[in-house]
Structure formats: C-alpha cells, structure tokens
Scaffold this motif. Structure first.
Motif, PDB file in Angstrom:
ATOM      1  N   GLY A  43      71.880 -60.276  88.815  1.00 44.62           N
ATOM      2  CA  GLY A  43      70.837 -59.791  89.713  1.00 44.62           C
ATOM      3  C   GLY A  43      70.554 -58.314  89.503  1.00 44.62           C
ATOM      4  N   ARG A  44      69.759 -57.768  90.387  1.00 45.57           N
ATOM      5  CA  ARG A  44      69.346 -56.369  90.271  1.00 45.57           C
ATOM      6  C   ARG A  44      68.992 -55.841  91.649  1.00 45.57           C
ATOM      7  N   VAL A  45      69.200 -54.545  91.828  1.00 39.35           N
ATOM      8  CA  VAL A  45      68.743 -53.858  93.026  1.00 39.35           C
ATOM      9  C   VAL A  45      67.902 -52.662  92.576  1.00 39.35           C
ATOM     10  N   CYS A  46      66.799 -52.448  93.251  1.00 33.96           N
ATOM     11  CA  CYS A  46      65.905 -51.329  92.955  1.00 33.96           C
ATOM     12  C   CYS A  46      65.645 -50.587  94.270  1.00 33.96           C
ATOM     13  N   PHE A  47      65.728 -49.263  94.215  1.00 32.67           N
ATOM     14  CA  PHE A  47      65.498 -48.490  95.429  1.00 32.67           C
ATOM     15  C   PHE A  47      65.042 -47.082  95.080  1.00 32.67           C
ATOM     16  N   ASP A  48      64.423 -46.454  96.059  1.00 30.53           N
ATOM     17  CA  ASP A  48      64.026 -45.064  95.893  1.00 30.53           C
ATOM     18  C   ASP A  48      65.051 -44.183  96.586  1.00 30.53           C
ATOM     19  N   CYS A  49      65.141 -42.947  96.140  1.00 27.35           N
ATOM     20  CA  CYS A  49      66.072 -42.017  96.769  1.00 27.35           C
ATOM     21  C   CYS A  49      65.606 -40.587  96.519  1.00 27.35           C
ATOM     22  N   GLU A  50      66.004 -39.734  97.406  1.00 28.72           N
ATOM     23  CA  GLU A  50      65.694 -38.317  97.283  1.00 28.72           C
ATOM     24  C   GLU A  50      66.806 -37.608  96.529  1.00 28.72           C
ATOM     25  N   SER A  51      66.435 -36.501  95.887  1.00 30.08           N
ATOM     26  CA  SER A  51      67.435 -35.628  95.289  1.00 30.08           C
ATOM     27  C   SER A  51      68.141 -34.885  96.421  1.00 30.08           C
ATOM     28  N   PRO A  52      69.303 -34.291  96.159  1.00 32.37           N
ATOM     29  CA  PRO A  52      69.978 -33.523  97.212  1.00 32.37           C
ATOM     30  C   PRO A  52      69.099 -32.407  97.785  1.00 32.37           C
ATOM     31  N   SER A  53      68.337 -31.718  96.947  1.00 35.15           N
ATOM     32  CA  SER A  53      67.478 -30.633  97.472  1.00 35.15           C
ATOM     33  C   SER A  53      66.350 -31.201  98.329  1.00 35.15           C
ATOM     34  N   ALA A  54      65.773 -32.326  97.937  1.00 38.48           N
ATOM     35  CA  ALA A  54      64.716 -32.942  98.745  1.00 38.48           C
ATOM     36  C   ALA A  54      65.271 -33.436 100.075  1.00 38.48           C
ATOM     37  N   ALA A  55      66.487 -33.970 100.065  1.00 38.53           N
ATOM     38  CA  ALA A  55      67.100 -34.450 101.310  1.00 38.53           C
ATOM     39  C   ALA A  55      67.337 -33.292 102.276  1.00 38.53           C
ATOM     40  N   ARG A  56      67.761 -32.139 101.744  1.00 34.09           N
ATOM     41  CA  ARG A  56      67.932 -30.964 102.619  1.00 34.09           C
ATOM     42  C   ARG A  56      66.602 -30.557 103.231  1.00 34.09           C
ATOM     43  N   LEU A  57      65.534 -30.540 102.437  1.00 37.28           N
ATOM     44  CA  LEU A  57      64.207 -30.194 102.953  1.00 37.28           C
ATOM     45  C   LEU A  57      63.756 -31.206 104.004  1.00 37.28           C
ATOM     46  N   SER A  58      63.997 -32.481 103.755  1.00 35.41           N
ATOM     47  CA  SER A  58      63.612 -33.522 104.716  1.00 35.41           C
ATOM     48  C   SER A  58      64.343 -33.358 106.033  1.00 35.41           C
ATOM     49  N   ARG A  59      65.652 -33.105 105.961  1.00 35.64           N
ATOM     50  CA  ARG A  59      66.425 -32.923 107.200  1.00 35.64           C
ATOM     51  C   ARG A  59      65.932 -31.707 107.973  1.00 35.64           C
ATOM     52  N   ARG A  60      65.647 -30.633 107.261  1.00 32.93           N
ATOM     53  CA  ARG A  60      65.146 -29.413 107.910  1.00 32.93           C
ATOM     54  C   ARG A  60      63.799 -29.694 108.592  1.00 32.93           C
ATOM     55  N   LEU A  61      62.904 -30.391 107.900  1.00 31.67           N
ATOM     56  CA  LEU A  61      61.598 -30.724 108.477  1.00 31.67           C
ATOM     57  C   LEU A  61      61.756 -31.602 109.715  1.00 31.67           C
ATOM     58  N   LEU A  62      62.619 -32.594 109.641  1.00 35.03           N
ATOM     59  CA  LEU A  62      62.827 -33.473 110.793  1.00 35.03           C
ATOM     60  C   LEU A  62      63.368 -32.702 111.990  1.00 35.03           C
ATOM     61  N   ARG A  63      64.294 -31.781 111.744  1.00 42.42           N
ATOM     62  CA  ARG A  63      64.824 -30.968 112.854  1.00 42.42           C
ATOM     63  C   ARG A  63      63.722 -30.124 113.479  1.00 42.42           C
ATOM     64  N   ARG A  64      62.848 -29.551 112.653  1.00 41.18           N
ATOM     65  CA  ARG A  64      61.724 -28.757 113.182  1.00 41.18           C
ATOM     66  C   ARG A  64      60.798 -29.605 114.033  1.00 41.18           C
TER      67      ARG A  64
END
Length: 135
Positions: A43-64
């Motif tokens: 079988g196979r699994v396919c998924f999207d993911c953020e880089s560590p720097s993008a995840a930090r930016l996303s968390r910061r934006l969500l907190r704002r």
C-alpha cells in the motif's frame, strides 16, 4: 487503531491524508503509519506537511488570531530521515517539492489555490510525502 481490521485492502490501499497529520503528535503518527504498513503490504500513504519554519509561522499566526496554535504539532524537515527509522515495512519514501502537474492545470483548482500551492511549495514551506509499504 482497531478500525484497520474493517478496511478491505485486498485490491490495494492508498491513504490520502491532506491537512490532517499536522495535528498528530509524532508518536501518534508513527503508530498509525507503522500499523498501516504492517496491515497493508504494497500500500501507500500520501500526505502534505509543513516544514519546521512554516509550522512556526503557522503557530504564530494562529496565536495572533486567538486560536490554539499548539494544535499544529508535526512538521517535516527531511522525510527520509524522520520516517525511515520508524519501520522496516516502509519501502520508498519520497518528497514532492513541486505540485503535481494535474493540480496546476487551468480549472483543476481555483487560481488562488494553485498559486498558493505553487508558491508555498516553491519556497519550501509545504511538501507532499509519499511512503510506499513493502510487499
């Protein structure tokens, strides 16, 4: 993971998980991916993911925005380095750093999504990961 027993994978199985695994803790994702690989050889699994720097930016934006940024837990720097040690049942591990052509064709997605996908992947903020399971 008891639900895996109810999935019929005799004809092959490809799990698509868009926008989902970023909410998993690493141990939770490891347990799921290893169980899928053991239960569905070939079988196979396919998924999207953020880089560590993008995840930090996303968390910061969500907190704002007043939203719980801590819910975004998983980011992937180098997929091979992260996932290879998890299971001998993982065959190929690939990172797609460019959107698949079918998504870039006019009409496949709204233009703002195509542009956002192309930009975020081009900047290395987002990638797709594919993990094939051994036969």
């Amino acid at each position: 993971l008891s639900w895996l027993g109810r999935v019929d994978g005799r004809g092959g199985l490809c799990v698509l998980a868009g926008g989902l695994f970023c909410y998993f803790r690493e141990a939770e994702l490891r347990e799921l991916l290893c169980a899928l690989a053991a239960r569905f050889p070939g079988g196979r699994v396919c998924f999207d993911c953020e880089s560590p720097s993008a995840a930090r930016l996303s968390r910061r934006l969500l907190r704002r925005l007043g939203l719980p940024g801590e819910r975004l837990r998983l980011s992937v720097g180098r997929a091979e380095e992260l996932f290879r040690p998890w299971s001998a049942d993982f065959a190929d591990i690939r990172e797609l750093r460019r959107p698949p052509e079918k998504y870039l064709r006019r009409g496949a997605l709204p233009i703002h999504l195509r542009a956002g996908l192309r930009l975020s992947m081009g900047l290395g903020l987002l990638k797709f990961v594919e993990i094939d399971f051994r036969e």
